[in-house]
Scaffold this active site. Structure first.
Site, PDB file in Angstrom:
ATOM      1  N   HIS A 161       4.908  -1.207   7.996  1.00  0.00           N
ATOM      2  CA  HIS A 161       4.331  -2.423   8.450  1.00  0.00           C
ATOM      3  C   HIS A 161       4.351  -3.639   7.055  1.00  0.00           C
ATOM      4  CE1 HIS A 161       1.238   0.352   7.144  1.00  0.00           C
ATOM      5  NE2 HIS A 161       0.691  -0.693   6.488  1.00  0.00           N
ATOM      6  N   HIS A 196       2.692  -6.751   5.094  1.00  0.00           N
ATOM      7  CA  HIS A 196       1.677  -7.443   5.085  1.00  0.00           C
ATOM      8  C   HIS A 196       1.962  -8.927   4.855  1.00  0.00           C
ATOM      9  CE1 HIS A 196      -1.380  -4.065   4.628  1.00  0.00           C
ATOM     10  NE2 HIS A 196      -0.407  -3.317   4.336  1.00  0.00           N
TER      11      HIS A 196
HETATM   12  P1  5GP Z   1      -1.731  -0.099   4.487  1.00  0.00           P
HETATM   13  O1  5GP Z   1      -2.697   0.572   3.421  1.00  0.00           O
HETATM   14  O2  5GP Z   1      -1.317   1.383   5.428  1.00  0.00           O
HETATM   15  O3  5GP Z   1      -0.444  -0.609   3.917  1.00  0.00           O
HETATM   16  O4  5GP Z   1      -2.337  -0.793   5.611  1.00  0.00           O
HETATM   17  C1  5GP Z   1      -2.765  -0.559   7.008  1.00  0.00           C
HETATM   18  C2  5GP Z   1      -3.451  -1.760   7.428  1.00  0.00           C
HETATM   19  O5  5GP Z   1      -3.473  -1.826   8.817  1.00  0.00           O
HETATM   20  C3  5GP Z   1      -4.899  -2.098   6.750  1.00  0.00           C
HETATM   21  O6  5GP Z   1      -4.857  -3.351   6.221  1.00  0.00           O
HETATM   22  C4  5GP Z   1      -5.986  -1.886   8.102  1.00  0.00           C
HETATM   23  O7  5GP Z   1      -6.748  -2.878   7.842  1.00  0.00           O
HETATM   24  C5  5GP Z   1      -4.799  -2.047   9.155  1.00  0.00           C
HETATM   25  N1  5GP Z   1      -5.298  -1.344  10.444  1.00  0.00           N
HETATM   26  C6  5GP Z   1      -5.533  -0.197  10.438  1.00  0.00           C
HETATM   27  N2  5GP Z   1      -5.892   0.172  11.711  1.00  0.00           N
HETATM   28  C7  5GP Z   1      -5.719  -0.954  12.606  1.00  0.00           C
HETATM   29  C8  5GP Z   1      -5.933  -1.259  13.648  1.00  0.00           C
HETATM   30  O8  5GP Z   1      -6.369  -0.380  14.756  1.00  0.00           O
HETATM   31  N3  5GP Z   1      -5.616  -2.679  14.153  1.00  0.00           N
HETATM   32  C9  5GP Z   1      -5.238  -3.574  13.182  1.00  0.00           C
HETATM   33  N4  5GP Z   1      -4.934  -4.718  13.904  1.00  0.00           N
HETATM   34  N5  5GP Z   1      -5.042  -3.140  11.994  1.00  0.00           N
HETATM   35  C10 5GP Z   1      -5.376  -2.004  11.723  1.00  0.00           C
END
Ligand code: 5GP
Ligand code: ZN
Length: 143
Positions: free
Chosen positions: A100, A102
């Site tokens: 993903h 951001h």
């Molecule tokens: P990472 O640390 O893996 O780059 O970021 C994961 C992101 O996914 C975090 O910013 C977190 O808030 C978001 N996230 C986790 N679970 C969900 C979810 O169920 N729905 C949405 N919309 N965002 C999520």
């Protein structure tokens, strides 16, 4: 599709999301725990864990969507800038093992840092070490 992946659940519609863009390859939705107003995530619909795992088509679609949606996200919340980034791998802070990107809107004086703030202890590297690292990257590049 991965059984217990939360983002695959969003693609399937089993997990609710505030989706702001979707096509056959990618989906974009608001982050559930936003770092700022408008924080948006862009994912490939196919399950891939790391950036390098994506075939060209999915990778291109994700980066194309990040580039196109960025200005829309920024304008929607009247932001002054945007951090565009990916946590790629657990050691880099990736919590959801489905690629993903951001899009984090930034505002003048919001107190946040640059991408450089993710590491606080800088390595002390000699010129020779820098040469070796550059050579190793060239050697390992599959392109
Ligand atoms: P990472 O640390 O893996 O780059 O970021 C994961 C992101 O996914 C975090 O910013 C977190 O808030 C978001 N996230 C986790 N679970 C969900 C979810 O169920 N729905 C949405 N919309 N965002 C999520
Ligand atoms: Zn997934």
């Amino acid at each position: 599709m991965s059984e217990d992946c939360i983002f695959c659940g969003i693609v399937d519609g089993e997990v609710p999301s505030r989706t702001v863009y979707e096509d056959e390859n990618v989906q974009a939705f608001l982050d559930a725990t936003p770092l700022s107003r408008g924080h948006t995530l862009v994912i490939p619909k196919n399950h891939h864990e790391r950036v390098a795992d994506m075939p060209d088509g999915d990778r291109d679609a994700v980066f194309e969507a990040l580039g196109r949606l960025g200005p829309a996200v920024e304008a929607a919340v009247d932001a002054d800038g945007l951090n565009v980034g990916m946590n790629d791998g657990e050691a880099a802070g990736q919590e959801v093992p489905h690629v993903h990107g951001h899009l984090v809107p930034r505002f003048e004086g919001d107190g946040g840092g640059a991408v450089h703030s993710i590491v606080r202890t800088l390595p002390d590297l000699s010129e020779d070490e820098l040469d070796d690292i550059a050579d190793a990257i060239v050697t390992n590049d599959q392109g």
